[in-house]
Motif scaffolding. Structure first.
Motif, short mmCIF file in Angstrom:
data_model
loop_
_atom_site.label_atom_id
_atom_site.label_comp_id
_atom_site.label_asym_id
_atom_site.label_seq_id
_atom_site.Cartn_x
_atom_site.Cartn_y
_atom_site.Cartn_z
N LYS A 240 0.82 -1.21 0.00
CA LYS A 240 0.00 0.00 0.00
C LYS A 240 0.85 1.27 0.00
O LYS A 240 0.60 2.20 -0.76
CB LYS A 240 -0.95 -0.02 1.21
N ASP A 241 1.86 1.31 0.88
CA ASP A 241 2.71 2.50 0.97
C ASP A 241 3.44 2.78 -0.34
O ASP A 241 3.45 3.91 -0.83
CB ASP A 241 3.74 2.33 2.09
N SER A 242 4.08 1.76 -0.88
CA SER A 242 4.85 1.96 -2.11
C SER A 242 3.96 2.29 -3.28
O SER A 242 4.35 3.04 -4.19
CB SER A 242 5.70 0.72 -2.41
N LEU A 243 2.74 1.76 -3.28
CA LEU A 243 1.79 2.10 -4.35
C LEU A 243 1.43 3.57 -4.30
O LEU A 243 1.39 4.26 -5.33
CB LEU A 243 0.54 1.23 -4.24
N ILE A 244 1.17 4.09 -3.11
CA ILE A 244 0.83 5.51 -2.97
C ILE A 244 2.00 6.38 -3.42
O ILE A 244 1.81 7.38 -4.12
CB ILE A 244 0.43 5.83 -1.52
N ARG A 245 3.22 6.01 -3.03
CA ARG A 245 4.39 6.78 -3.46
C ARG A 245 4.50 6.79 -4.99
O ARG A 245 4.84 7.82 -5.60
CB ARG A 245 5.67 6.21 -2.85
N THR A 246 4.21 5.66 -5.61
CA THR A 246 4.29 5.58 -7.07
C THR A 246 3.23 6.46 -7.71
O THR A 246 3.51 7.21 -8.65
CB THR A 246 4.11 4.12 -7.53
N LEU A 247 2.00 6.40 -7.23
CA LEU A 247 0.92 7.18 -7.81
C LEU A 247 1.15 8.68 -7.64
O LEU A 247 0.66 9.49 -8.44
CB LEU A 247 -0.42 6.79 -7.17
N ALA A 248 1.91 9.05 -6.62
CA ALA A 248 2.17 10.47 -6.35
C ALA A 248 3.34 11.01 -7.16
O ALA A 248 3.69 12.19 -7.02
CB ALA A 248 2.44 10.67 -4.87
#
Length: 274
Positions: free
Chosen positions: A69-77
C-alpha cells in the motif's frame, strides 16, 4: 465511479465472498498497461482536477500487511501536484477515536473538491480488523448496521461530487510470508515490524474471510471494490495506476475555459511601461 471495461475486469463479484477464489497474479497473456503512461496521465489530469475544483477523488487502499500500500501511494504520487494531492494512513483507533463513531476520524481527511486523496486503510477497517481485534465492548458492534452506514456514507460522498476508487491488494500466503521475512532482514523496513504483526500473520485467514464479507457487503455500483492481483508489485502498480488515470480523465478532461478578453488585458498590462 465511472465503470470502464478495464476496471470492470477487477471488480469484486459479490457472489464470490472468499478472497481465496481470486487470483494473486495475472495471466501471462494479459496485456499489462504501461505504468509510465498512466502516471503521466495521473499527473496531468490531477492538475486539471485541481484547476477545475468541481470534483474530488478518494482512493481507498486495503490489504494485508506488506501488500504494498505505501509503495503504491508513493508511485501514484510521482507526478502529482502536492497542492491537490494528500495521503493519510489509518492504524488501530486510539482511545479518543474509539469513543466516537467509526467514521469520525476519517471525515476531516476526505478530499475537498479539486483534490485527490489516498487512504492507506480507512473506515472499512471498522468492519474488517475490528471483527478480530475490537476496540470497543461487544455490545457496541452491529455489523449489518455498520455496512449500512458505509454504503450510505459513500453514497452521500458520491452525490456530493467525490469519486471513490476502492482497492484490495491481494497476496498469496507464500508472497505474504516472503515480504514479511524481507521486512525483518532489512533495516529500512524492519522498523515497521510490531509484536501485533505476529498475531495478524497467524490470523491472516480469518482476516481475509471477514474482509471478503465486508467488501461484498459494501460493494456498490457507485463505489465498487476492485480485487487487484498483488504478488508482483510492478503489476499491481500498473493496474491501479490505469484505473486511477481513467477516473481522473473522466472527471477533468480539460482545464477550465479562459476569458480571451481578460487575458489580452492582462498581457497589455504586463507590456505597459511604468
Amino acid at each position: 465511479m465511472t465503470d470502464t471495461p478495464f476496471s470492470r475486469q477487477f471488480h469484486l463479484d459479490p457472489a464470490r465472498v472468499q478472497l481465496k477464489d481470486y487470483p494473486t497474479d495475472i495471466d501471462h497473456s494479459f496485456e499489462l498497461p504501461c505504468l509510465e503512461t498512466s502516471l503521466d496521465l495521473i499527473g496531468e489530469h490531477q492538475r486539471r482536477l485541481w484547476a477545475n475544483g468541481k470534483h474530488a477523488l478518494l482512493l481507498v487502499l486495503h490489504g494485508t500487511d506488506a501488500s504494498g500500500k505505501d509503495s503504491l501511494i508513493r508511485t501514484l504520487a510521482t507526478y502529482a501536484d502536492p497542492a491537490g494531492f494528500h495521503a493519510w494512513s489509518f492504524s488501530r483507533p486510539d482511545d479518543l477515536e474509539a469513543r466516537h463513531d467509526f467514521l469520525w476520524r476519517t471525515v476531516p481527511m476526505l478530499p475537498a473538491l479539486g483534490q485527490m486523496v489516498a487512504f492507506n486503510r480507512s473506515y472499512h477497517e471498522a468492519v474488517m480488523a475490528e471483527r478480530l481485534w475490537p476496540v470497543r465492548a461487544p455490545e457496541h458492534y452491529n455489523w449489518p448496521a455498520r455496512y449500512d452506514a458505509i454504503r450510505s456514507f459513500e453514497s452521500h460522498l458520491v452525490q456530493e461530487g467525490t469519486t471513490i476508487v476502492k482497492i484490495w491488494l491481494h497476496l498469496s500466503d507464500e508472497e505474504h510470508r516472503h515480504r514479511l521475512l524481507k521486512r525483518l532482514d532489512k533495516p529500512r523496513k524492519r522498523w515497521k515490524f510490531e509484536s501485533s504483526d505476529i498475531d495478524a500473520w497467524r490470523r491472516r485467514h480469518e482476516y481475509r474471510a471477514v474482509a471478503g464479507e465486508a467488501m461484498a457487503a459494501t460493494h456498490t455500483t457507485a463505489a465498487p471494490w476492485h480485487i487487484i492481483p498483488a504478488n508482483r508489485k510492478p503489476v499491481a502498480r500498473a493496474l491501479v495506476a490505469r484505473i486511477v488515470a481513467e477516473q481522473l480523465q473522466g472527471l477533468a478532461p480539460e482545464y477550465p475555459s479562459h476569458d480571451p478578453a481578460l487575458l489580452a488585458q492582462y498581457a497589455e498590462a504586463l507590456k505597459a511601461k511604468d
